[in-house]
Every structure is written in structure tokens, then in C-alpha cells.
Design an enzyme around this catalytic site. Structure first.
Site, PDB file in Angstrom:
ATOM      1  CG  ASP A 171      22.361 -27.889  -1.502  1.00 56.33           C
ATOM      2  OD1 ASP A 171      23.234 -27.428  -1.739  1.00 56.33           O
ATOM      3  OD2 ASP A 171      22.188 -29.130  -2.449  1.00 56.33           O
TER       4      ASP A 171
ATOM      5  CE  LYS B 192      23.854 -31.133  -5.132  1.00 57.63           C
ATOM      6  NZ  LYS B 192      23.172 -29.797  -4.811  1.00 57.63           N
TER       7      LYS B 192
END
Length: 280
Positions: free
Chosen positions: A102, A66
Site C-alpha cells: 500500500d 490487514k
């Protein structure tokens, strides 16, 4: 021509993303397919170049890529840049643009469960890792004005607060201090891996002093109800597990790629079936 989407990570075999996205493409009559790609850290740059070369329409990014993927992207949106992590990439005419769904996914799931404005909630976040960072930034971005962070290492919580470009009234606390003043919080969010399978009996802190009117959330969804949530429930609070966050981060990624917001109830049902559960 059918569009190609996917998810990269290491490991990746456990991912439920192909199931929820392929079902959503089918349900929305979109000619596309979604696949899981096992990409080792040392092959990340080559994988991104390969995706660009074949014209992949978009992909998700999971652990451990990420942050590592950022140098290989052409652009990032404001929130992803602030958080310093990307979980969704869209290919716009050969340009790879990074997003982070997220935190916003967590906030969307929270809004669905709560029946009063988030901005009024005095909030405690447990943990100061990557998940906490995304959730903290997204809540502050949403307008939540009072958010404290507790962590085993207070310095990490202090750094998280200091680094955030969106300002709120926040304090960094030890786990003990947070447990002592727990009754002051309307919303308690557990963002660590403590309590995740197979260590299901572990809990980050005691909820002895929790306010019965508080809302207690845990981003873990395996097990569906952690020891932390079980204790919260026995003390009379409303609880939420991590399925909503997983579903909504995927739904927001789907919307970024296609312009269509998918059926989240349908997504949630698929996830629950795969986890062998009936609650959320």
C-alpha cells in the site's frame, strides 16, 4: 497447472482486483486466475489454513484483515513488519510471507506524477490511521526527511511518528494548526475517508493558505475528484486522486507473486472504466 490467486475481505463484492489481475495474467500469458473470497473475521484463521492446504500461490488482504492476519503468517518482510499490516501474501514452498504494498504503491504513483525528487519535499499528511501509517513509513523509508502529520486527535499523530523505526523530522499538528501553516508545504497528502462517496461534500480542512506550487494528493478514488481536490484545483495546485495508489499496490503485489511488473496503464484503464470516469 493453473495457479490460483485471490483477495480476502469483508465486504469483498465491490473489489476491482479480480478484473485488473486476471487481465494482467492474460496479457502476460501467465496461466493463473484470481478470485475474490468473502471471509468473515471469525473465519480468518480457517481461511488461511485452507489456502495453505490447497496451495494457493498468493493473495491480497483487505479490510478488516490487514492486521488480524499477521499471527497466521510464517514471515513478514521488513516494511510490513514495521507498519504492522499486510495486504499481500506470497506462498513460497508452503511458507506464507506477508508484504505491504500500500505505502510503496502510493510512493510509486506519486513519483510517476511528480517531476522533482520526493526527498526534497516538505510534506504534510492529513490523518493518522492505517493508510497514513503505511504512507508515512514508506515516505520516510524512501528518504523524505521532513513530514508533519495533522489529525483531529494529536496523540494519534504523535504515536504514529514515535512508532516509526525510520527517522525523519516530523511534528504532530492539530487540523487548525496545519491549515494555518499550509503555505509551508510542497506536498499535501489526504489519507482519511473524509470526502468519500456518499459524503462527497465533506473536506478535512480548508486549503485557503495552500501554496499554489504545492502538489495535493487524496488517496480516495470514489469520487474521482473529492471536494478537497476540487478546492485544491481551483487554487491552482496540481492534484492526484487515489487511482494511482490502488493500481500500483496491485502491480507491486503482482510482481511479488510472478517476478513480472505488469502494464499499469492497462490496469488504470480498467479501473477508470469500472468507476465510469475518464480522469486520473
Amino acid at each position: 497447472m493453473q495457479k490460483l490467486f485471490g483477495v480476502i475481505g469483508d465486504p469483498i463484492g465491490h473489489s476491482m482486483s479480480p478484473a485488473i489481475h486476471n487481465d494482467a495474467f492474460s496479457h502476460q500469458n501467465i496461466q493463473a486466475s484470481y478470485h475474490a473470497f468473502h471471509v468473515k473475521e471469525q473465519h480468518l484463521e480457517d481461511a488461511v489454513k485452507g489456502f495453505k492446504a490447497i496451495g494457493i500461490s498468493g493473495f491480497n488482504v483487505t479490510v478488516p484483515h490487514k492486521t488480524a492476519i499477521i499471527p497466521f503468517l510464517d514471515e513478514m518482510d521488513e516494511l510490513a513488519e514495521a507498519i504492522g499490516a499486510v495486504n499481500t501474501v506470497k506462498n513460497e514452498n508452503g511458507k506464507l510471507i506477508g508484504y505491504n504494498t500500500d505505502g510503496p504503491g502510493y510512493v510509486a504513483a506519486l513519483k510517476e506524477e511528480m517531476n522533482s525528487p520526493l526527498r526534497d519535499k516538505k510534506t504534510l499528511i492529513i490523518g493518522a490511521g492505517g493508510a497514513a501509517r503505511g504512507i508515512y513509513y514508506s515516505l520516510v523509508y524512501e528518504g523524505v526527511s521532513h513530514i508533519d502529520i495533522c489529525n483531529r486527535t494529536i496523540e494519534k499523530a504523535e504515536k504514529l511518528i514515535h512508532d516509526c523505526p525510520y527517522k525523519a523530522t516530523s511534528a504532530a499538528l492539530s487540523m487548525h494548526a496545519a491549515a494555518e501553516k499550509l503555505s509551508q508545504y510542497d506536498l499535501i497528502i489526504q489519507t482519511t475517508s473524509i470526502g468519500m462517496s456518499p459524503n462527497t461534500h465533506a473536506s478535512p480542512l480548508t486549503l485557503e493558505n495552500v501554496n499554489q506550487e504545492a502538489f495535493v494528493s487524496d488517496i480516495i478514488y470514489n469520487p474521482l475528484k473529492t471536494a478537497f481536490l476540487q478546492e485544491a484545483e481551483t487554487r491552482g495546485t496540481k492534484i492526484q486522486n487515489g487511482i494511482g495508489m490502488f493500481v500500483y499496490q496491485g502491480a507491486l503485489a503482482f510482481q511479488i507473486w510472478t517476478g513480472v511488473f505488469p502494464d499499469t496503464k492497462r490496469m488504470k484503464k480498467i479501473v477508470l472504466e469500472k468507476l465510469g470516469g475518464t480522469i486520473c
